[in-house]
Design an enzyme around this catalytic site. Sequence first.
Site, mmCIF file in Angstrom:
data_model
loop_
_atom_site.group_PDB
_atom_site.id
_atom_site.type_symbol
_atom_site.label_atom_id
_atom_site.label_comp_id
_atom_site.label_asym_id
_atom_site.label_seq_id
_atom_site.Cartn_x
_atom_site.Cartn_y
_atom_site.Cartn_z
ATOM 1 N N GLY A 41 -7.652 -11.215 -8.593
ATOM 2 C CA GLY A 41 -8.437 -11.115 -7.363
ATOM 3 C C GLY A 41 -7.574 -11.059 -6.117
ATOM 4 O O GLY A 41 -6.378 -10.785 -6.191
ATOM 5 N N HIS A 44 -5.684 -5.945 -3.234
ATOM 6 C CA HIS A 44 -5.008 -5.182 -2.187
ATOM 7 C C HIS A 44 -4.859 -3.737 -2.667
ATOM 8 O O HIS A 44 -5.309 -3.375 -3.771
ATOM 9 C CB HIS A 44 -3.664 -5.817 -1.845
ATOM 10 C CG HIS A 44 -2.797 -6.083 -3.044
ATOM 11 N ND1 HIS A 44 -2.274 -5.080 -3.824
ATOM 12 C CD2 HIS A 44 -2.378 -7.246 -3.607
ATOM 13 C CE1 HIS A 44 -1.557 -5.592 -4.795
ATOM 14 N NE2 HIS A 44 -1.610 -6.913 -4.703
ATOM 15 N N HIS A 47 -3.754 -3.042 -6.243
ATOM 16 C CA HIS A 47 -4.828 -3.135 -7.245
ATOM 17 C C HIS A 47 -5.713 -1.883 -7.187
ATOM 18 O O HIS A 47 -6.126 -1.353 -8.217
ATOM 19 C CB HIS A 47 -5.717 -4.351 -6.980
ATOM 20 C CG HIS A 47 -5.030 -5.668 -7.143
ATOM 21 N ND1 HIS A 47 -4.885 -6.559 -6.108
ATOM 22 C CD2 HIS A 47 -4.477 -6.255 -8.228
ATOM 23 C CE1 HIS A 47 -4.273 -7.646 -6.545
ATOM 24 N NE2 HIS A 47 -4.005 -7.490 -7.824
ATOM 25 N N GLY A 157 0.565 -3.082 -12.824
ATOM 26 C CA GLY A 157 1.524 -2.640 -11.801
ATOM 27 C C GLY A 157 2.954 -2.982 -12.202
ATOM 28 O O GLY A 157 3.215 -4.053 -12.762
ATOM 29 N N VAL A 186 3.339 -0.589 -5.191
ATOM 30 C CA VAL A 186 2.777 -0.072 -3.925
ATOM 31 C C VAL A 186 3.335 -0.939 -2.794
ATOM 32 O O VAL A 186 3.330 -2.171 -2.895
ATOM 33 C CB VAL A 186 1.236 -0.092 -3.937
ATOM 34 C CG1 VAL A 186 0.676 0.396 -2.604
ATOM 35 C CG2 VAL A 186 0.709 0.775 -5.080
ATOM 36 N N LEU A 194 3.271 -4.943 -2.027
ATOM 37 C CA LEU A 194 1.967 -5.594 -1.869
ATOM 38 C C LEU A 194 1.806 -6.678 -2.923
ATOM 39 O O LEU A 194 2.186 -6.506 -4.080
ATOM 40 C CB LEU A 194 0.840 -4.570 -1.982
ATOM 41 C CG LEU A 194 0.839 -3.484 -0.910
ATOM 42 C CD1 LEU A 194 -0.476 -2.702 -0.949
ATOM 43 C CD2 LEU A 194 1.051 -4.052 0.481
ATOM 44 N N SER A 195 1.265 -7.795 -2.486
ATOM 45 C CA SER A 195 1.025 -8.937 -3.377
ATOM 46 C C SER A 195 -0.123 -9.733 -2.780
ATOM 47 O O SER A 195 -0.216 -9.852 -1.546
ATOM 48 C CB SER A 195 2.285 -9.814 -3.422
ATOM 49 O OG SER A 195 1.968 -11.105 -3.918
ATOM 50 N N SER A 196 -0.969 -10.288 -3.637
ATOM 51 C CA SER A 196 -2.053 -11.137 -3.115
ATOM 52 C C SER A 196 -1.462 -12.298 -2.325
ATOM 53 O O SER A 196 -2.051 -12.777 -1.360
ATOM 54 C CB SER A 196 -2.899 -11.673 -4.268
ATOM 55 O OG SER A 196 -3.430 -10.603 -5.004
ATOM 56 N N ARG A 197 -0.284 -12.757 -2.746
ATOM 57 C CA ARG A 197 0.336 -13.911 -2.078
ATOM 58 C C ARG A 197 0.793 -13.580 -0.658
ATOM 59 O O ARG A 197 1.027 -14.502 0.130
ATOM 60 C CB ARG A 197 1.506 -14.442 -2.905
ATOM 61 C CG ARG A 197 1.084 -15.159 -4.183
ATOM 62 C CD ARG A 197 2.268 -15.807 -4.869
ATOM 63 N NE ARG A 197 1.868 -16.675 -5.966
ATOM 64 C CZ ARG A 197 1.818 -16.295 -7.249
ATOM 65 N NH1 ARG A 197 2.126 -15.050 -7.591
ATOM 66 N NH2 ARG A 197 1.458 -17.158 -8.187
#
Length: 297
Positions: A41, A44, A47, A157, A186, A194-197
């Site tokens: 979840g 970004h 994903h 990814g 990405v 890009l990372s959720s973190r």
Amino acid sequence: MPSTATAEAGPERLAQATELRRRTLAWGRAGETVGLVPTMGALHAGHLALVRAARRQCARVVVSIFVNPLQFGEGEDYRRYPRDLSGDLARLGAEGVDACYCPAPEAMYPEGFATRVAVSGMARLGEVAARPGHFEGVATVVTKLFAATGPCRAYFGEKDAQQVALVQRLARDLDLGVEVVVLPVVRDPDGLALSSRNRLLSAAGRRSALCLWRALAAAREAFASGARSAPRLARVAAAVVQQEPGAELDYAAVVDAADLSRAQRAEPGSRLLLAARVEGVRLIDTGLLRPEPGGQG
Ligand code: PAF
């Protein structure tokens, strides 16, 4: 490609593995291929690139959203990990995703759950060394997701390069009828992977985090200038991170492209693995070394 989901309604939400299986079996009987995008979840653009590839290549797309407690060690950021289910569902609706599998932790791991999946033979470096038990947690949840979905294409990814190697091994070894598809890292236009973190970083932290991209660029530059000692190239990358006051290096390693074992001599296609902590947030990055410097990926 058919899709029952609409941007307004969003994807159908499924909370139980049995519900997911029922859907995918029905799609299979209708001759429709299934794409699975496993995520935790806080979605970004990285994903969404996986989702779009799945939409292009498969008749039906399922995205799983599950922050998997098994893959977080003690003292890691399980509680702090970003969560945004309503935002994620809106994004997935706009992408025409058919179903979102978002089980509660108790549904994924009911009382008495005692099985672990371990993939042996991974080199003891990078995330394997830094996060003991992490990949057993990943392998266990991914096996459950594959089993619940059934035969499918599953999209991952490249940023999590060691995870990709593990999942490919697991899919081959367990005959689950899953084809693993890997898409490139990405990045934001300035190079940050890009990372959720990244959502946990302040603006200053985000600037500090760019040292990972600079470290990768420096190693590529040195490689393009003829450096071939893998330890030396790793030190070039490490030095860039160590020069950034806002970042704390975890590791920099140059590994063999095929099996991700530690390399002594770098070749075109050898991979740099990097991890650092910025404002207490653990970030990873990776990229291939190649004869010409610069570029994305
Ligand atoms: O890459 C991730 O987000 C997770 O490790 C995965 C593959 C969804 C398993 O929890």
